[in-house]
Scaffold this motif. Sequence first.
Motif, PDB file in Angstrom:
ATOM      1  N   MET A   1       0.758  -1.168  -0.152  1.00 25.13           N
ATOM      2  CA  MET A   1      -0.119  -0.049  -0.059  1.00 25.13           C
ATOM      3  C   MET A   1       0.957   1.338  -0.107  1.00 25.13           C
ATOM      4  N   GLY A   2       1.909   1.227   0.803  1.00 25.33           N
ATOM      5  CA  GLY A   2       2.843   2.498   0.808  1.00 25.33           C
ATOM      6  C   GLY A   2       3.358   2.727  -0.624  1.00 25.33           C
ATOM      7  N   SER A   3       3.773   1.751  -1.270  1.00 24.38           N
ATOM      8  CA  SER A   3       4.301   2.195  -2.516  1.00 24.38           C
ATOM      9  C   SER A   3       3.459   2.716  -3.515  1.00 24.38           C
ATOM     10  N   ALA A   4       2.078   2.114  -3.451  1.00 27.49           N
ATOM     11  CA  ALA A   4       1.105   2.731  -4.238  1.00 27.49           C
ATOM     12  C   ALA A   4       0.867   4.169  -3.940  1.00 27.49           C
ATOM     13  N   ILE A   5       0.753   4.472  -2.599  1.00 34.17           N
ATOM     14  CA  ILE A   5       0.529   6.080  -2.156  1.00 34.17           C
ATOM     15  C   ILE A   5       1.535   6.683  -2.545  1.00 34.17           C
ATOM     16  N   GLY A   6       2.988   6.093  -2.336  1.00 30.22           N
ATOM     17  CA  GLY A   6       4.026   7.056  -2.589  1.00 30.22           C
ATOM     18  C   GLY A   6       3.936   7.433  -4.172  1.00 30.22           C
ATOM     19  N   ALA A   7       3.690   6.357  -5.077  1.00 26.24           N
ATOM     20  CA  ALA A   7       3.851   6.530  -6.646  1.00 26.24           C
ATOM     21  C   ALA A   7       2.878   7.384  -7.168  1.00 26.24           C
ATOM     22  N   SER A   8       1.439   7.637  -6.257  1.00 24.66           N
ATOM     23  CA  SER A   8       0.712   8.531  -6.939  1.00 24.66           C
ATOM     24  C   SER A   8       0.636   9.767  -6.168  1.00 24.66           C
ATOM     25  N   LEU A   9       1.412   9.626  -4.797  1.00 24.09           N
ATOM     26  CA  LEU A   9       1.083  11.048  -4.168  1.00 24.09           C
ATOM     27  C   LEU A   9       1.777  12.355  -5.148  1.00 24.09           C
ATOM     28  N   PRO A  10       2.910  12.458  -5.665  1.00 23.65           N
ATOM     29  CA  PRO A  10       3.300  13.396  -6.637  1.00 23.65           C
ATOM     30  C   PRO A  10       2.128  13.849  -7.517  1.00 23.65           C
ATOM     31  N   THR A  71       7.247  -4.773 -12.608  1.00 24.38           N
ATOM     32  CA  THR A  71       6.399  -4.004 -13.160  1.00 24.38           C
ATOM     33  C   THR A  71       6.113  -4.538 -14.695  1.00 24.38           C
ATOM     34  N   PRO A  72       4.727  -5.181 -14.918  1.00 22.35           N
ATOM     35  CA  PRO A  72       4.448  -5.741 -16.306  1.00 22.35           C
ATOM     36  C   PRO A  72       4.682  -4.621 -17.511  1.00 22.35           C
ATOM     37  N   LEU A  73       4.862  -5.357 -18.391  1.00 22.74           N
ATOM     38  CA  LEU A  73       5.162  -4.589 -19.781  1.00 22.74           C
ATOM     39  C   LEU A  73       3.837  -3.588 -20.034  1.00 22.74           C
ATOM     40  N   TRP A  74       2.853  -3.953 -20.091  1.00 19.91           N
ATOM     41  CA  TRP A  74       1.711  -3.189 -20.205  1.00 19.91           C
ATOM     42  C   TRP A  74       1.548  -1.878 -19.302  1.00 19.91           C
ATOM     43  N   ALA A  75       1.985  -1.982 -18.105  1.00 21.29           N
ATOM     44  CA  ALA A  75       1.713  -1.059 -17.085  1.00 21.29           C
ATOM     45  C   ALA A  75       3.028   0.081 -17.569  1.00 21.29           C
ATOM     46  N   ALA A  76       4.142  -0.578 -17.832  1.00 20.62           N
ATOM     47  CA  ALA A  76       5.071   0.412 -18.186  1.00 20.62           C
ATOM     48  C   ALA A  76       5.057   1.395 -19.493  1.00 20.62           C
ATOM     49  N   ILE A  77       4.249   0.605 -20.340  1.00 23.96           N
ATOM     50  CA  ILE A  77       3.854   1.303 -21.669  1.00 23.96           C
ATOM     51  C   ILE A  77       2.895   2.467 -21.281  1.00 23.96           C
ATOM     52  N   GLY A 142      -2.580   9.207 -11.946  1.00 25.88           N
ATOM     53  CA  GLY A 142      -2.477   8.766 -10.507  1.00 25.88           C
ATOM     54  C   GLY A 142      -2.940   7.423 -10.254  1.00 25.88           C
ATOM     55  N   ALA A 143      -4.156   6.942 -10.939  1.00 24.21           N
ATOM     56  CA  ALA A 143      -4.798   5.615 -10.580  1.00 24.21           C
ATOM     57  C   ALA A 143      -3.885   4.726 -11.384  1.00 24.21           C
ATOM     58  N   ALA A 144      -3.299   5.048 -12.537  1.00 26.99           N
ATOM     59  CA  ALA A 144      -2.618   4.080 -13.397  1.00 26.99           C
ATOM     60  C   ALA A 144      -1.251   3.740 -12.213  1.00 26.99           C
ATOM     61  N   ALA A 145      -0.543   4.880 -11.937  1.00 26.04           N
ATOM     62  CA  ALA A 145       0.433   4.419 -10.782  1.00 26.04           C
ATOM     63  C   ALA A 145       0.121   3.716  -9.749  1.00 26.04           C
ATOM     64  N   ILE A 146      -1.057   3.768  -8.906  1.00 21.94           N
ATOM     65  CA  ILE A 146      -1.317   2.917  -8.063  1.00 21.94           C
ATOM     66  C   ILE A 146      -1.481   1.530  -8.420  1.00 21.94           C
ATOM     67  N   VAL A 147      -2.229   1.213  -9.520  1.00 19.75           N
ATOM     68  CA  VAL A 147      -2.549  -0.212 -10.098  1.00 19.75           C
ATOM     69  C   VAL A 147      -1.130  -0.721 -10.326  1.00 19.75           C
ATOM     70  N   SER A 148      -0.256  -0.143 -11.018  1.00 17.69           N
ATOM     71  CA  SER A 148       0.980  -0.579 -11.451  1.00 17.69           C
ATOM     72  C   SER A 148       1.944  -0.834 -10.173  1.00 17.69           C
ATOM     73  N   ALA A 149       1.577  -0.262  -8.909  1.00 14.69           N
ATOM     74  CA  ALA A 149       2.397  -0.363  -7.617  1.00 14.69           C
ATOM     75  C   ALA A 149       1.957  -1.619  -6.870  1.00 14.69           C
TER      76      ALA A 149
END
Length: 223
Positions: A1-10, A71-77, A142-149
């Motif tokens: 959860m922390g990684s998802a919050i951190g990825a989307s916070l900016p 992280t899967p390829l689709w998420a990176a793309i 932001g939501a994509a960053a959460i899902v990929s985290a």
Amino acid sequence: MGSAIGASLPIAVGVLVSPMPIVAVVLMLVTKRARSNAFSFLLGWVVGVALVGTLVILLMGGAADSDDGGTPLWAAIVKIVLGVGLLLLALKQWRGRPKRGEEPPAPRWMAAIEGFTPPKAFGLAFLLGAINPKNLLLVVSGAAAIVSATSERSDQFVALAVFVVVATIGVAAPVVVYLAMGTRAGAVLDDLKHWMVQNNAAIMTVLLLVLGMKMIGDGIGAL
């Protein structure tokens, strides 16, 4: 959860400081229906941002992590594509900025705010939060960053809740100032509105540029 919050916070901070929604709520606070319109606007904003984020999470599914834990390829793309979109919006903002000494054009909806009712305030906030292209791209990012985290659905929605709260601080701050200062808040809010209108293009250009580069960098790093 922390990684998802951190990825989307900016990105949530980027939504937080978007000028036009803040200007809209400031204008509502100087109308006859100040409180009811402002609170309806806040509700519409929260619903709009939360709805877009929820749809992205549901559509992108729970396959955030690949079998090897990366992280899967689709998420990176997706991150790279969203980052490019943010950079293109930054370019559009910069090219459309007013010339030195020129008054920036005000959106037509600003002139109509004086006669707004709470349902109209709700609708405007929903449009600015969920339909406006700049904000839509930021919330989707932001939501994509959460899902990929994280692939944990419960963690995704907790992170989305944090994202929505942070993204709402910008439009909630003028309301807090109004409630705390009453009629004395008029001058403070008017100065804030004037500054944000004058600097809207510059603020959004910097935000979109920084967040676009971050999304592209994260995507490339995950390839």
